[in-house]
Design an enzyme around this catalytic site. Structure first.
Site, PDB file in Angstrom:
ATOM      1  N   LEU A 244      22.432 -50.382  54.084  1.00 52.86           N
ATOM      2  CA  LEU A 244      22.672 -50.868  52.729  1.00 52.86           C
ATOM      3  C   LEU A 244      22.360 -52.355  52.608  1.00 52.86           C
ATOM      4  O   LEU A 244      21.858 -52.810  51.570  1.00 52.86           O
ATOM      5  CB  LEU A 244      24.121 -50.600  52.321  1.00 52.86           C
ATOM      6  CG  LEU A 244      24.471 -49.136  52.063  1.00 52.86           C
ATOM      7  CD1 LEU A 244      25.965 -48.991  51.810  1.00 52.86           C
ATOM      8  CD2 LEU A 244      23.692 -48.583  50.884  1.00 52.86           C
ATOM      9  N   GLU A 368      24.816 -49.585  45.193  1.00 54.57           N
ATOM     10  CA  GLU A 368      24.718 -50.288  46.489  1.00 54.57           C
ATOM     11  C   GLU A 368      25.680 -51.468  46.554  1.00 54.57           C
ATOM     12  O   GLU A 368      25.331 -52.562  46.977  1.00 54.57           O
ATOM     13  CB  GLU A 368      23.271 -50.693  46.756  1.00 54.57           C
ATOM     14  CG  GLU A 368      22.358 -49.468  46.875  1.00 54.57           C
ATOM     15  CD  GLU A 368      21.014 -49.767  47.471  1.00 54.57           C
ATOM     16  OE1 GLU A 368      20.925 -50.699  48.283  1.00 54.57           O
ATOM     17  OE2 GLU A 368      20.071 -49.044  47.128  1.00 54.57           O
TER      18      GLU A 368
END
Length: 389
Positions: A244, A368
């Site tokens: 991520l 995210e």
């Protein structure tokens, strides 16, 4: 240099790019404007993305471009960021496609996979022959991935996976899914070919944002995988969170592109449109808005450029990526909203880009890592007091 610098690069940051980085910028910008921009409004309106887009990106070398070996281009982090900026200047969904492929699915295999997994998947993913998706988020486990319910248990030498993943970009396009699941020894990652029995992907419809991006629900119903499917070493959340961070870095740059596009259109529109006998751009309130937008876009560019250099030097910290996503997406959304208002009624149509960017950025603001989670990350870093719970 004489004259006035362009509004979108008022601080002339692109003059600091290397020859390679400028070549990437020009190649991606030319392709994006010629091959993507003329069609993006239609793709967005119809909620579709061309099936062959992955191969087109692969031919340009955009997929996993910041990774080394296995057919990947191995460019600098800054060059990758510039590519994300130029793609998102057309649409956030296009940058998301490249980001999920390269910074989530491919990075996971490249960084955490076995050599056999790398050799099997990465060359095909780099060309766009194989598309990947990244299964971490669940309906009840968004900002708190540690509460995921998807599980994997051993059955002899095999693994059996069960669970559901939500909001998965490229899910119905993918030939391979990186799925994170709870096991008896912590969260582990699995390389799941999407033609494995028990695996299904269902496209999610009725979206009002990121419409030129394919989003899916993944369902794993007693999916049986061999022992070779699991990432061999990594356990816990550091595996998915490292991926991520890679993707969030691309968002830092992409947001600059979206904001720049909105600024450019607002400037052009207010220079052309007349009211009360003069250009809209001649009014003080309009110029004040434009000045604020120029500052926001170029300050965001400074943030992206600095994070790029830190990443190329190997010293970029996750909390600095959080800083970048927090600052740049928030600034881009403000710019898009201001630009939308400056175009008046015209600003709500797909004949212009500003409301499409504004709607997309509402999603970028929360995916995210939400704006709030990144604020808490920065707050924890400067105070030494985690406040997540």
């Amino acid at each position: 240099m004489t004259g006035t610098p362009p509004a979108g690069d008022f601080l002339q940051l692109d003059e600091r790019l290397t020859v390679e980085e400028r070549a990437v910028r020009d190649t991606v910008r030319d392709f994006a404007q010629a091959e993507l921009a003329p069609h993006i409004a239609g793709w967005y309106e119809n909620g579709v993305l061309p099936q062959d887009l992955g191969r087109s990106f692969g031919k340009l070398g955009l997929l996993g471009m910041h990774l080394d070996g296995y057919g990947c281009a191995g460019v600098s982090a800054t060059a990758y960021g510039v590519a994300c900026r130029e793609l998102e200047a057309v649409d956030s969904g296009l940058r998301s496609f490249v980001s999920v492929q390269g910074s989530l699915a491919m990075f996971a295999i490249h960084h955490w996979g076995s050599e056999a997994q790398r050799e099997e998947w990465l060359p095909r993913m780099a060309t766009g022959e194989a598309i990947g998706c990244f299964g971490l988020t669940e309906a009840e486990a968004g900002s708190d991935p540690g509460s995921m319910r998807t599980s994997a248990r051993r059955d002899g030498s095999d693994w059996i996976l069960n669970g559901t993943k939500m909001w998965i970009t490229n899910g119905t396009l993918a030939q391979v899914a990186i799925v994170w699941a709870r096991t008896e020894d912590g969260v582990r990652g699995f390389v799941v070919p999407t033609d494995t029995p028990g695996f299904a992907a269902h496209e999610m419809h009725r979206k009002l944002s990121l419409r030129a991006s394919i989003t899916a629900e993944l369902v794993l119903d007693n999916v049986r995988l061999p022992a070779t499917a699991v990432f061999p070493e990594v356990r816990g959340l550091r595996g998915p969170l490292s991926c991520l961070d890679e993707a969030r870095y691309g968002i830092v740059w992409g947001a600059v592109g979206a904001a720049r596009a909105c600024l450019t259109e607002a400037l052009e529109y207010t220079l052309e449109r007349t009211q009360f006998g003069k250009q809209l751009a001649a009014f003080q309130l309009t110029q004040g808005k434009l000045a604020d937008m120029v500052v926001a876009v170029n300050n965001s560019g400074l943030v992206a450029a600095q994070l790029g250099r830190l990443k190329d030097a190997g010293s970029l910290l996750p909390v600095q990526v959080s800083y970048g996503k927090l600052a740049n997406v928030r600034a881009a959304l403000d710019v898009a909203r201001t630009a939308r208002s400056m175009l008046g009624a015209a600003g709500i149509t797909l004949d212009h880009t500003v409301m499409r960017h504004m709607a997309n950025l509402e999603t970028v603001y929360t995916y995210e890592g939400t704006n709030e989670m990144h604020a808490l990350s920065v707050g924890a870093a400067v105070t030494g007091i985690p406040a997540f719970r």
